[in-house]
Design a protein around this motif. Structure first.
Motif, PDB file in Angstrom:
ATOM      1  N   UNK A  30       2.355   1.240   9.325  1.00 16.92           N
ATOM      2  CA  UNK A  30       2.240   0.347   8.288  1.00 16.92           C
ATOM      3  C   UNK A  30       3.725   0.343   7.278  1.00 16.92           C
ATOM      4  N   UNK A  31       3.879   1.539   7.168  1.00 18.85           N
ATOM      5  CA  UNK A  31       5.028   1.990   6.454  1.00 18.85           C
ATOM      6  C   UNK A  31       6.398   1.360   7.211  1.00 18.85           C
ATOM      7  N   UNK A  32       6.459   1.789   8.538  1.00 18.06           N
ATOM      8  CA  UNK A  32       7.721   1.374   9.195  1.00 18.06           C
ATOM      9  C   UNK A  32       7.687  -0.058   9.423  1.00 18.06           C
ATOM     10  N   UNK A  33       6.667  -0.670   9.531  1.00 18.89           N
ATOM     11  CA  UNK A  33       6.568  -2.411   9.553  1.00 18.89           C
ATOM     12  C   UNK A  33       7.139  -3.037   8.314  1.00 18.89           C
ATOM     13  N   UNK A  34       6.909  -2.395   7.157  1.00 18.49           N
ATOM     14  CA  UNK A  34       7.354  -2.754   5.868  1.00 18.49           C
ATOM     15  C   UNK A  34       8.714  -2.562   5.790  1.00 18.49           C
ATOM     16  N   UNK A  35       9.152  -1.026   6.222  1.00 19.20           N
ATOM     17  CA  UNK A  35      10.642  -1.364   5.950  1.00 19.20           C
ATOM     18  C   UNK A  35      11.274  -2.020   6.960  1.00 19.20           C
ATOM     19  N   UNK A  36      10.919  -2.196   8.146  1.00 16.45           N
ATOM     20  CA  UNK A  36      11.969  -3.237   9.072  1.00 16.45           C
ATOM     21  C   UNK A  36      11.681  -4.504   8.399  1.00 16.45           C
ATOM     22  N   UNK A  37      10.645  -4.864   7.773  1.00 21.50           N
ATOM     23  CA  UNK A  37      10.488  -6.378   7.594  1.00 21.50           C
ATOM     24  C   UNK A  37      11.282  -6.574   6.087  1.00 21.50           C
ATOM     25  N   UNK A  42      18.867  -1.389   2.189  1.00 23.15           N
ATOM     26  CA  UNK A  42      19.581  -0.801   3.074  1.00 23.15           C
ATOM     27  C   UNK A  42      19.124  -0.018   4.129  1.00 23.15           C
ATOM     28  N   UNK A  43      17.699   0.530   3.920  1.00 25.15           N
ATOM     29  CA  UNK A  43      17.157   1.469   4.812  1.00 25.15           C
ATOM     30  C   UNK A  43      16.702   0.454   6.063  1.00 25.15           C
ATOM     31  N   UNK A  44      16.364  -0.863   6.039  1.00 25.48           N
ATOM     32  CA  UNK A  44      16.150  -1.627   7.113  1.00 25.48           C
ATOM     33  C   UNK A  44      17.387  -1.561   7.879  1.00 25.48           C
ATOM     34  N   UNK A  45      18.507  -1.658   7.460  1.00 28.97           N
ATOM     35  CA  UNK A  45      19.762  -1.764   8.201  1.00 28.97           C
ATOM     36  C   UNK A  45      20.152  -0.455   8.959  1.00 28.97           C
ATOM     37  N   UNK A  46      19.661   0.712   8.413  1.00 31.40           N
ATOM     38  CA  UNK A  46      19.824   2.052   8.855  1.00 31.40           C
ATOM     39  C   UNK A  46      18.910   1.977  10.265  1.00 31.40           C
ATOM     40  N   UNK A  47      17.760   1.519   9.995  1.00 31.45           N
ATOM     41  CA  UNK A  47      16.981   1.662  11.248  1.00 31.45           C
ATOM     42  C   UNK A  47      17.396   0.998  12.280  1.00 31.45           C
ATOM     43  N   UNK A  48      18.043  -0.375  12.121  1.00 26.43           N
ATOM     44  CA  UNK A  48      18.565  -1.189  13.022  1.00 26.43           C
ATOM     45  C   UNK A  48      19.705  -0.381  13.611  1.00 26.43           C
TER      46      UNK A  48
END
Length: 97
Positions: A30-37, A42-48
């Protein structure tokens, strides 16, 4: 910690928090889905950036994020480098090659 599977990592986190691994996995997902969404952060871009052009599984994300965390938190020691499992004397290994 290098070479740990997502299952092992999640189990360690779950035990440290006193909950079942299955519950911890759900929370992490759930946390990872929230981060990606949340692409405004900036953390969403880091994961990408960690997985360009692909849609990684939760297991791949957990393992890669643990590696990134260790890499960021390991202290630097002059003449030594962290290889994911322990410190390595740079000069010693350079002479062995």
């Amino acid at each position: 910690m290098a070479g740990s599977t997502a299952e092992q990592i999640i189990e360690r986190i779950a035990h440290a928090n006193g909950i079942e691994p299955a519950v911890m996995r759900q929370q992490i997902e759930q946390v990872l889905q929230n981060i990606i969404a949340d692409t405004t952060q900036p953390h969403a871009f880091m994961l990408a950036d960690l997985f360009p052009g692909s849609n990684p599984t939760v297991d791949k994300l957990v393992v890669e994020l643990e590696y990134e965390l260790y890499a960021a938190m390991m202290p630097t020691l002059p003449g030594w480098e962290w290889d994911g499992e322990g410190y390595r004397n740079i000069e010693f290994f350079r002479n062995k090659l």
